[in-house]
Design a protein around this motif. Structure first.
Motif, PDB file in Angstrom:
ATOM      1  N   LEU A  91      -9.635  -3.229  16.692  1.00 45.27           N
ATOM      2  CA  LEU A  91      -9.804  -2.085  15.948  1.00 45.27           C
ATOM      3  C   LEU A  91      -9.192  -1.948  14.604  1.00 45.27           C
ATOM      4  O   LEU A  91      -8.349  -2.559  14.185  1.00 45.27           O
ATOM      5  N   THR A  92     -10.330  -1.440  13.929  1.00 46.75           N
ATOM      6  CA  THR A  92     -10.123  -1.429  12.248  1.00 46.75           C
ATOM      7  C   THR A  92      -9.778  -0.020  11.900  1.00 46.75           C
ATOM      8  O   THR A  92     -10.773   0.729  12.208  1.00 46.75           O
ATOM      9  N   ILE A  93      -9.135   0.515  11.178  1.00 39.77           N
ATOM     10  CA  ILE A  93      -8.889   1.867  11.064  1.00 39.77           C
ATOM     11  C   ILE A  93      -8.734   1.969   9.477  1.00 39.77           C
ATOM     12  O   ILE A  93      -7.860   1.212   8.735  1.00 39.77           O
ATOM     13  N   LYS A  94      -9.786   2.641   8.879  1.00 41.03           N
ATOM     14  CA  LYS A  94      -9.870   2.853   7.403  1.00 41.03           C
ATOM     15  C   LYS A  94      -9.027   4.207   7.066  1.00 41.03           C
ATOM     16  O   LYS A  94      -9.531   5.237   7.671  1.00 41.03           O
ATOM     17  N   ILE A  95      -8.003   4.085   6.486  1.00 39.13           N
ATOM     18  CA  ILE A  95      -7.307   5.103   6.222  1.00 39.13           C
ATOM     19  C   ILE A  95      -7.900   5.888   4.412  1.00 39.13           C
ATOM     20  O   ILE A  95      -7.961   4.978   3.658  1.00 39.13           O
ATOM     21  N   GLU A  96      -8.613   6.910   5.062  1.00 36.78           N
ATOM     22  CA  GLU A  96      -9.408   7.482   3.815  1.00 36.78           C
ATOM     23  C   GLU A  96      -8.688   8.093   2.679  1.00 36.78           C
ATOM     24  O   GLU A  96      -8.315   7.733   1.651  1.00 36.78           O
ATOM     25  N   LYS A  97      -7.995   9.237   3.219  1.00 34.91           N
ATOM     26  CA  LYS A  97      -7.208  10.043   2.323  1.00 34.91           C
ATOM     27  C   LYS A  97      -6.205  11.035   3.262  1.00 34.91           C
ATOM     28  O   LYS A  97      -6.502  10.929   4.460  1.00 34.91           O
ATOM     29  N   ILE A  98      -5.216  11.478   2.454  1.00 34.98           N
ATOM     30  CA  ILE A  98      -4.339  12.384   3.115  1.00 34.98           C
ATOM     31  C   ILE A  98      -4.252  13.780   2.270  1.00 34.98           C
ATOM     32  O   ILE A  98      -4.471  13.896   1.107  1.00 34.98           O
ATOM     33  N   GLY A  99      -4.210  14.838   3.267  1.00 35.09           N
ATOM     34  CA  GLY A  99      -4.515  16.223   2.319  1.00 35.09           C
ATOM     35  C   GLY A  99      -2.924  16.639   2.089  1.00 35.09           C
ATOM     36  O   GLY A  99      -2.340  17.021   3.344  1.00 35.09           O
ATOM     37  N   LEU A 100      -2.330  17.015   1.122  1.00 32.64           N
ATOM     38  CA  LEU A 100      -1.070  17.528   0.752  1.00 32.64           C
ATOM     39  C   LEU A 100      -1.166  18.860  -0.269  1.00 32.64           C
ATOM     40  O   LEU A 100      -1.774  18.265  -1.383  1.00 32.64           O
ATOM     41  N   LYS A 101      -0.424  19.765   0.092  1.00 33.92           N
ATOM     42  CA  LYS A 101      -0.438  20.793  -1.154  1.00 33.92           C
ATOM     43  C   LYS A 101       0.033  20.159  -2.479  1.00 33.92           C
ATOM     44  O   LYS A 101      -0.191  20.750  -3.625  1.00 33.92           O
ATOM     45  N   ASP A 102       1.085  19.287  -2.360  1.00 28.47           N
ATOM     46  CA  ASP A 102       1.859  18.824  -3.671  1.00 28.47           C
ATOM     47  C   ASP A 102       1.339  17.354  -3.802  1.00 28.47           C
ATOM     48  O   ASP A 102       1.893  16.538  -4.360  1.00 28.47           O
ATOM     49  N   ALA A 103       0.156  16.879  -3.340  1.00 29.59           N
ATOM     50  CA  ALA A 103      -0.459  15.603  -3.611  1.00 29.59           C
ATOM     51  C   ALA A 103      -0.044  15.135  -5.107  1.00 29.59           C
ATOM     52  O   ALA A 103       0.355  13.877  -5.296  1.00 29.59           O
ATOM     53  N   GLY A 104      -0.327  15.861  -5.966  1.00 28.98           N
ATOM     54  CA  GLY A 104      -0.240  15.234  -7.408  1.00 28.98           C
ATOM     55  C   GLY A 104       1.258  15.043  -7.829  1.00 28.98           C
ATOM     56  O   GLY A 104       1.512  14.277  -9.046  1.00 28.98           O
ATOM     57  N   GLN A 105       2.308  15.378  -6.993  1.00 29.91           N
ATOM     58  CA  GLN A 105       3.577  15.317  -7.433  1.00 29.91           C
ATOM     59  C   GLN A 105       4.143  14.289  -6.650  1.00 29.91           C
ATOM     60  O   GLN A 105       5.421  13.650  -7.043  1.00 29.91           O
ATOM     61  N   CYS A 106       3.445  13.510  -5.732  1.00 29.60           N
ATOM     62  CA  CYS A 106       4.207  12.329  -5.011  1.00 29.60           C
ATOM     63  C   CYS A 106       4.029  11.021  -5.991  1.00 29.60           C
ATOM     64  O   CYS A 106       2.908  10.692  -6.417  1.00 29.60           O
ATOM     65  N   ILE A 107       5.188  10.356  -6.006  1.00 27.90           N
ATOM     66  CA  ILE A 107       5.218   9.112  -6.806  1.00 27.90           C
ATOM     67  C   ILE A 107       5.144   7.749  -5.651  1.00 27.90           C
ATOM     68  O   ILE A 107       5.863   7.824  -5.017  1.00 27.90           O
ATOM     69  N   ASP A 108       4.433   6.940  -6.264  1.00 28.22           N
ATOM     70  CA  ASP A 108       4.183   5.579  -5.786  1.00 28.22           C
ATOM     71  C   ASP A 108       3.966   5.949  -3.944  1.00 28.22           C
ATOM     72  O   ASP A 108       4.662   5.525  -3.183  1.00 28.22           O
ATOM     73  N   PRO A 109       2.998   6.826  -3.776  1.00 25.99           N
ATOM     74  CA  PRO A 109       2.795   6.977  -2.358  1.00 25.99           C
ATOM     75  C   PRO A 109       1.946   5.883  -1.547  1.00 25.99           C
ATOM     76  O   PRO A 109       1.184   5.237  -2.139  1.00 25.99           O
ATOM     77  N   TYR A 110       2.497   5.791  -0.284  1.00 29.98           N
ATOM     78  CA  TYR A 110       1.765   4.787   0.486  1.00 29.98           C
ATOM     79  C   TYR A 110       2.168   4.969   1.998  1.00 29.98           C
ATOM     80  O   TYR A 110       2.481   5.902   2.417  1.00 29.98           O
ATOM     81  N   MET A 111       1.513   4.166   2.830  1.00 30.73           N
ATOM     82  CA  MET A 111       1.550   4.493   4.292  1.00 30.73           C
ATOM     83  C   MET A 111       2.210   3.335   4.925  1.00 30.73           C
ATOM     84  O   MET A 111       1.933   2.354   4.637  1.00 30.73           O
ATOM     85  N   THR A 112       2.971   3.641   5.879  1.00 28.69           N
ATOM     86  CA  THR A 112       3.491   2.742   6.781  1.00 28.69           C
ATOM     87  C   THR A 112       2.616   2.757   8.271  1.00 28.69           C
ATOM     88  O   THR A 112       2.873   3.747   9.086  1.00 28.69           O
TER      89      THR A 112
END
Length: 306
Positions: free
Chosen positions: A168-189
């Protein structure tokens, strides 16, 4: 030209680039430049193998890094009472340019900050007063190697194919957040857990996302799940923890999480709901992050070797 002189020139060029972006209103680019430079200066300030700089000069570098973080935080939150103005930051340009000869008092009452601490899943909730129960996400300790910080990511290559087995390969395309522009150094674990919250695979981090657009943070990265699907136990799930850096608290925190259960694994696009932290790997106390139509957008690809 000596190596140290080249390094100082590079810092000065980065500082000028960041303040130029800032003055032009290109805030995302300015924040990125400020944060990269702040980390470089912090690293130099705390290095024990830096004979090119005196202890006082290292302290000054650390203070400049603090100011860069403060300006970055001001750009992230327009209502901040602790606003650090661009004009104030520009006062530091001659200092960073002439760091080896600077011997005056630093113009702002700030202190050097420690290098960012990136915490393991669940640990950051223990540091936050508002969290009452971080234990919900506590599975058994993972029996996999410790991970590096997430700036470049720790994504792993695809496993070798086996006859009759599905990858299985999962492409993480995007995440929707109301304050997306304020998140510093965002990443996924990304982790794969059994029903008891125990790791079944090595945990992986995406690189830090750099593209933000309205209420979305774009990742567009492929994650290779490190076990054939047929070998995953019943009740297993794939978890996605969204993390970002908090300048005021000086650590990286989990903002929310999502997960895919085995019956949701099928080829094509899928959107999944976001839940409030702490990450509940046992999936017993789930609370939606928001009632707004904001989700984690994924695309799944299955490869079966016949």
């Amino acid at each position: 030209m000596s190596d140290v002189h080249k390094t100082v020139q590079k810092w000065h060029a980065s500082f000028k680039k960041g303040t130029d972006f800032d003055s032009w209103g290109q805030l995302v680019e300015a924040i990125d430049e400020y944060q990269i430079l702040a980390r470089q200066l912090q690293k130099e300030a705390q290095s024990t193998n830096a004979p090119d700089f005196t202890e006082e000069q290292k302290k000054t570098l650390g203070k400049i890094a603090t100011c860069l973080e403060m300006r970055s935080a001001s750009l992230q939150c327009t209502q901040s009472k602790e606003e650090f103005k661009l004009e104030e930051l520009k006062e530091l340009e001659p200092i960073i340019k002439n760091i080896q000869t600077f011997n005056k008092e630093f113009p702002f009452d700030v202190q050097p900050v420690p290098l960012r601490k990136i915490l393991a899943p669940g640990e950051e909730e223990n540091l936050e007063v508002e969290e009452e129960d971080a234990a919900a996400g506590g599975g058994a300790a993972e029996a996999f190697p410790p991970r590096a910080p997430a700036s470049q990511g720790t994504l792993l290559p695809r496993l070798p194919s086996e006859p009759g087995m599905t990858l299985l390969t999962i492409k993480i395309e995007k995440i929707g957040l109301k304050d997306a522009g304020q998140c510093i150094d965002p990443y996924m674990t990304i982790s794969v857990k059994d029903l008891n919250g125990v790791d079944l695979n090595p945990v992986q981090d995406t690189p830090v996302a750099t593209r933000k657009e309205d209420t979305y943070i774009h990742f567009n990265v492929d994650v290779e799940i490190q076990r054939h699907l047929e070998k995953l136990p019943k009740g297993a799930a794939i978890f996605f923890e969204f993390k970002h850096y908090k300048p005021k608290k000086r650590f990286t925190s989990t903002k929310c999480f999502a997960f895919l259960e085995m019956d949701e694994i099928k080829p094509g696009p899928i959107v999944i709901e976001l839940y409030k932290k702490p990450t509940d790997f046992k999936r017993k106390k789930l609370q939606l992050l928001t009632k707004k139509p904001l989700y984690l957008h994924l695309h799944q690809t299955l490869q079966k070797d016949s």
